[in-house]
Design a protein around this motif. Structure first.
Motif, PDB file in Angstrom:
ATOM      1  N   GLN A  85       0.819  -1.216   0.000  1.00 18.14           N
ATOM      2  CA  GLN A  85       0.000   0.000   0.000  1.00 18.14           C
ATOM      3  C   GLN A  85       0.848   1.259   0.000  1.00 18.14           C
ATOM      4  OE1 GLN A  85      -2.817  -0.228   3.197  1.00 18.14           O
ATOM      5  NE2 GLN A  85      -3.902  -1.934   2.290  1.00 18.14           N
ATOM      6  N   GLY A  86       2.161   1.106   0.094  1.00 22.44           N
ATOM      7  CA  GLY A  86       3.060   2.254   0.019  1.00 22.44           C
ATOM      8  C   GLY A  86       3.098   3.093   1.283  1.00 22.44           C
ATOM      9  N   ILE A  87       2.809   2.477   2.425  1.00 21.28           N
ATOM     10  CA  ILE A  87       2.796   3.225   3.675  1.00 21.28           C
ATOM     11  C   ILE A  87       4.224   3.490   4.116  1.00 21.28           C
ATOM     12  CG2 ILE A  87       2.115   3.167   6.090  1.00 21.28           C
ATOM     13  CD1 ILE A  87      -0.152   1.327   5.286  1.00 21.28           C
ATOM     14  N   LYS A  88       4.573   4.763   4.186  1.00 19.60           N
ATOM     15  CA  LYS A  88       5.876   5.195   4.689  1.00 19.60           C
ATOM     16  C   LYS A  88       7.026   4.408   4.069  1.00 19.60           C
ATOM     17  CE  LYS A  88       4.765   8.353   7.692  1.00 19.60           C
ATOM     18  NZ  LYS A  88       5.245   9.680   7.640  1.00 19.60           N
ATOM     19  N   LYS A  89       7.027   4.300   2.763  1.00 17.52           N
ATOM     20  CA  LYS A  89       8.082   3.522   2.146  1.00 17.52           C
ATOM     21  C   LYS A  89       9.409   4.282   2.095  1.00 17.52           C
ATOM     22  CE  LYS A  89       6.654   4.611  -2.558  1.00 17.52           C
ATOM     23  NZ  LYS A  89       6.198   4.043  -3.803  1.00 17.52           N
ATOM     24  N   GLN A  90       9.400   5.557   2.491  1.00 22.61           N
ATOM     25  CA  GLN A  90      10.650   6.303   2.503  1.00 22.61           C
ATOM     26  C   GLN A  90      11.631   5.711   3.513  1.00 22.61           C
ATOM     27  OE1 GLN A  90       7.658   7.761   3.171  1.00 22.61           O
ATOM     28  NE2 GLN A  90       7.295   9.379   1.701  1.00 22.61           N
ATOM     29  N   THR A  91      11.156   5.402   4.706  1.00 21.08           N
ATOM     30  CA  THR A  91      12.053   4.893   5.741  1.00 21.08           C
ATOM     31  C   THR A  91      11.819   3.432   6.065  1.00 21.08           C
ATOM     32  OG1 THR A  91      10.541   5.517   7.517  1.00 21.08           O
ATOM     33  CG2 THR A  91      12.164   7.154   6.837  1.00 21.08           C
ATOM     34  N   GLY A  92      10.612   2.937   5.912  1.00 21.74           N
ATOM     35  CA  GLY A  92      10.296   1.557   6.252  1.00 21.74           C
ATOM     36  C   GLY A  92      10.088   1.341   7.732  1.00 21.74           C
TER      37      GLY A  92
END
Length: 158
Positions: A51-58
């Motif tokens: 779903q692409g939730i907070k994919k910047q940091t994981g």
């Protein structure tokens, strides 16, 4: 003259098998629950990633953890997955995006006392990662329970 007799040797063997399986049942059921909760955690992390939730940091995916297996009310085995991220409930249940009024440039930095919490600028929809992962795992869990019970019955009837 007709005669009838009972052979208690087979009944004794059945009782011994039942006692032995009862001892092993606790270990088997706890191990099965641990395996299923690991699957649930893995699926929840994958759904959050998809779903692409907070994919910047994981950090959100890393915060999804599995709890211990414990006996609820003394007889029912229970386990859970949870997120220890402070923003997890916002992502899970959805929230309003609010810009705080304050000093400084842009959208402001900090809240001016007496000015309220700010103005709504958008809405983030709920993701329900945990619920969707649980619903997807229910058929697999039921199948695992049936397999374990079949093994127990086979152990008793050997």
């Amino acid at each position: 003259m007709a005669e009838a007799s009972f052979l208690f040797g087979e009944l004794d063997q059945l009782i011994e098998n039942m006692e032995e399986e009862a001892k092993n049942y606790n270990k088997r059921s706890k191990a099965m629950m641990k395996k299923q909760i690991r699957k649930l955690r893995r699926d929840a992390r994958a759904r959050a990633r998809a779903q692409g939730i907070k994919k910047q940091t994981g950090n959100y995916q890393k915060s999804i953890k599995q709890g211990k297996v414990w006996r609820k009310d003394g007889d029912t085995l229970s386990a859970r997955i949870y997120s220890d991220a402070p923003h997890a409930h916002l992502l899970e249940e959805g929230h309003d995006m609010v810009v705080n009024p304050g000093k400084g440039r842009g959208n402001g930095h900090g809240v001016i006392p007496g000015k309220g919490i700010g103005r709504k600028v958008g809405h983030i929809d709920a993701t329900w990662v945990f619920d969707s992962a649980l619903k997807a795992l229910v058929p697999q869990f039921e199948e695992a329970v049936e397999d374990m019970l079949d093994e127990v019955v086979r152990g008793i009837c050997r």
